[in-house]
Design a protein around this motif. Structure first.
Motif, PDB file in Angstrom:
ATOM      1  N   ILE A 179      50.054  19.616  68.669  1.00  0.00           N
ATOM      2  CA  ILE A 179      51.235  20.241  69.287  1.00  0.00           C
ATOM      3  C   ILE A 179      52.412  19.305  69.051  1.00  0.00           C
ATOM      4  O   ILE A 179      52.414  18.156  69.503  1.00  0.00           O
ATOM      5  CB  ILE A 179      51.015  20.471  70.803  1.00  0.00           C
ATOM      6  CG1 ILE A 179      49.839  21.423  71.025  1.00  0.00           C
ATOM      7  CG2 ILE A 179      52.280  21.003  71.456  1.00  0.00           C
ATOM      8  CD1 ILE A 179      49.483  21.627  72.485  1.00  0.00           C
ATOM      9  N   ALA A 180      53.401  19.781  68.340  1.00  0.00           N
ATOM     10  CA  ALA A 180      54.514  18.932  67.933  1.00  0.00           C
ATOM     11  C   ALA A 180      55.482  18.708  69.088  1.00  0.00           C
ATOM     12  O   ALA A 180      55.825  19.634  69.832  1.00  0.00           O
ATOM     13  CB  ALA A 180      55.248  19.565  66.749  1.00  0.00           C
ATOM     14  N   ARG A 235      46.914  13.920  74.074  1.00  0.00           N
ATOM     15  CA  ARG A 235      46.238  15.216  73.949  1.00  0.00           C
ATOM     16  C   ARG A 235      47.035  16.166  73.067  1.00  0.00           C
ATOM     17  O   ARG A 235      46.454  16.994  72.339  1.00  0.00           O
ATOM     18  CB  ARG A 235      46.017  15.820  75.338  1.00  0.00           C
ATOM     19  CG  ARG A 235      45.120  14.985  76.242  1.00  0.00           C
ATOM     20  CD  ARG A 235      43.655  15.097  75.828  1.00  0.00           C
ATOM     21  NE  ARG A 235      43.120  16.389  76.151  1.00  0.00           N
ATOM     22  CZ  ARG A 235      42.593  16.712  77.334  1.00  0.00           C
ATOM     23  NH1 ARG A 235      42.531  15.806  78.307  1.00  0.00           N
ATOM     24  NH2 ARG A 235      42.111  17.915  77.540  1.00  0.00           N
ATOM     25  N   PHE A 236      48.355  16.074  73.105  1.00  0.00           N
ATOM     26  CA  PHE A 236      49.175  16.898  72.214  1.00  0.00           C
ATOM     27  C   PHE A 236      48.953  16.489  70.756  1.00  0.00           C
ATOM     28  O   PHE A 236      48.937  17.346  69.866  1.00  0.00           O
ATOM     29  CB  PHE A 236      50.651  16.758  72.579  1.00  0.00           C
ATOM     30  CG  PHE A 236      51.091  17.674  73.695  1.00  0.00           C
ATOM     31  CD1 PHE A 236      50.165  18.247  74.548  1.00  0.00           C
ATOM     32  CD2 PHE A 236      52.438  17.965  73.896  1.00  0.00           C
ATOM     33  CE1 PHE A 236      50.567  19.085  75.588  1.00  0.00           C
ATOM     34  CE2 PHE A 236      52.838  18.805  74.917  1.00  0.00           C
ATOM     35  CZ  PHE A 236      51.910  19.367  75.763  1.00  0.00           C
ATOM     36  N   GLY A 244      59.061  18.050  75.682  1.00  0.00           N
ATOM     37  CA  GLY A 244      59.555  19.082  74.781  1.00  0.00           C
ATOM     38  C   GLY A 244      58.528  19.448  73.711  1.00  0.00           C
ATOM     39  O   GLY A 244      57.823  18.568  73.202  1.00  0.00           O
ATOM     40  N   VAL A 245      58.439  20.726  73.387  1.00  0.00           N
ATOM     41  CA  VAL A 245      57.545  21.184  72.315  1.00  0.00           C
ATOM     42  C   VAL A 245      58.358  22.050  71.363  1.00  0.00           C
ATOM     43  O   VAL A 245      59.416  22.588  71.719  1.00  0.00           O
ATOM     44  CB  VAL A 245      56.354  21.994  72.872  1.00  0.00           C
ATOM     45  CG1 VAL A 245      55.483  21.115  73.756  1.00  0.00           C
ATOM     46  CG2 VAL A 245      56.831  23.221  73.642  1.00  0.00           C
ATOM     47  N   ALA A 246      57.834  22.196  70.163  1.00  0.00           N
ATOM     48  CA  ALA A 246      58.535  22.970  69.142  1.00  0.00           C
ATOM     49  C   ALA A 246      58.553  24.451  69.509  1.00  0.00           C
ATOM     50  O   ALA A 246      57.703  24.941  70.260  1.00  0.00           O
ATOM     51  CB  ALA A 246      57.868  22.766  67.790  1.00  0.00           C
ATOM     52  N   SER A 268      48.000  25.790  79.155  1.00  0.00           N
ATOM     53  CA  SER A 268      46.618  25.628  79.627  1.00  0.00           C
ATOM     54  C   SER A 268      46.144  24.189  79.458  1.00  0.00           C
ATOM     55  O   SER A 268      45.449  23.645  80.333  1.00  0.00           O
ATOM     56  CB  SER A 268      45.686  26.575  78.868  1.00  0.00           C
ATOM     57  OG  SER A 268      46.028  27.925  79.101  1.00  0.00           O
ATOM     58  N   LEU A 269      46.542  23.560  78.349  1.00  0.00           N
ATOM     59  CA  LEU A 269      46.166  22.175  78.113  1.00  0.00           C
ATOM     60  C   LEU A 269      46.810  21.252  79.150  1.00  0.00           C
ATOM     61  O   LEU A 269      46.160  20.329  79.671  1.00  0.00           O
ATOM     62  CB  LEU A 269      46.582  21.760  76.702  1.00  0.00           C
ATOM     63  CG  LEU A 269      46.305  20.301  76.318  1.00  0.00           C
ATOM     64  CD1 LEU A 269      44.822  19.984  76.441  1.00  0.00           C
ATOM     65  CD2 LEU A 269      46.813  20.019  74.904  1.00  0.00           C
TER      66      LEU A 269
END
Length: 271
Positions: free
Chosen positions: A256-257, A250-251, A181-183, A193-194
């Motif tokens: 990246i939250a 990497r996040f 999950g991301v914000a 892409s990451l």
């Protein structure tokens, strides 16, 4: 009518002369037949080994040929001893019926094993799921199928429990079903892409088929990203652990939250 004056020694000599050569000949024939069966079996095994035939089928053919040679040898031995073949074969038939009734479960496993060997719903080295069990196929014989479970244990399933059941064959590779999950304020294009870059750099992820990466669901607190690469059966657990760890690391570097579940609580004054 036997002469009562014959001594035991003369009787033994008489029986030895009358039946000794027959017994000796039967032993020689039996030993020669066993050697011939083994020799023919080795030749057939060597020839089949160069053909594109499944290992269980190879074993079955070699055993069947050896058994036929041994049975023919036994018939010749019995005939050499002067025993009538016809009543003997009839007795074998009657005994076979009784044995067949007593061994119905075993025979059903054999029939099911032959069905599996020749129809090939799965092969050695493939990952399957059936009858509430799953694992990599390690051995297929006439009576059972042996699976290697992910926890390194073995599962032996009788073949009669397999034929007619729903079978899920994963083949030699499996697809991971990862979710992260991301914000909601995340730059989705950069984040996706990451993730694709992480999959390309992984030694576990197969190049073909191409991994599936995209938005899987809009959750209450986060955008759920679905990551579904393909890996080899043996790499399933290791690949899952490595990819999750790499994605988190990497996040964090890319800021990246990964949001945690939150709740807003409103306190209403008592009347």
């Amino acid at each position: 009518m036997m002469n009562m004056g014959v001594s035991p020694t003369d009787l033994v000599i008489d029986l030895s002369i009358r039946y000794g050569f027959k017994i000796l000949g039967a032993i020689v024939i039996l030993a020669g037949g066993l050697l011939v069966a083994r020799w023919i079996g080795n030749i057939v095994h060597s020839w089949i080994g160069r053909q594109r035939i499944e290992p269980p089928v190879r074993v079955l053919i070699v055993r069947a040929i050896r058994m036929v040679v041994v049975l023919l040898t036994l018939i010749v031995v019995i005939d050499n001893l002067g025993v009538q073949i016809t009543p003997f074969l009839a007795g074998i038939g009657v005994a076979g019926v009784g044995i067949g009734l007593a061994l119905q479960g075993v025979l059903s496993n054999v029939v099911a094993g032959l069905t599996i060997i020749f129809t090939k719903p799965y092969r050695v080295g493939e990952y399957i799921e059936l009858a509430g069990e799953q694992g990599e196929v390690k051995m297929i014989d006439l009576f059972s199928t042996t699976l290697a479970h992910p926890d390194l244990s073995k599962v032996v399933i009788p073949n009669r429990k397999i034929v007619g059941e729903i079978l899920h064959n994963f083949g030699t590779m499996r697809q991971l079903h990862l979710k992260v999950g991301v914000a909601y304020d995340t730059d989705l294009n950069s984040m996706l892409s990451l993730v694709r870059q992480i999959l390309e750099e992984s030694t576990y992820v197969l190049k073909e088929p191409l991994p599936l990466v995209g938005i899987g669901m809009l959750d209450e607190f986060a955008i759920m990203i679905s990551v579904r690469p393909w890996v080899k059966v043996d790499d399933y657990e290791a690949a899952c652990a490595e990819l999750y760890q790499t994605i988190v690391e990497r996040f964090q570097v890319a800021r990246i939250a990964i949001p945690l579940p939150q709740r807003e609580v409103h306190l209403v004054p008592a009347p």
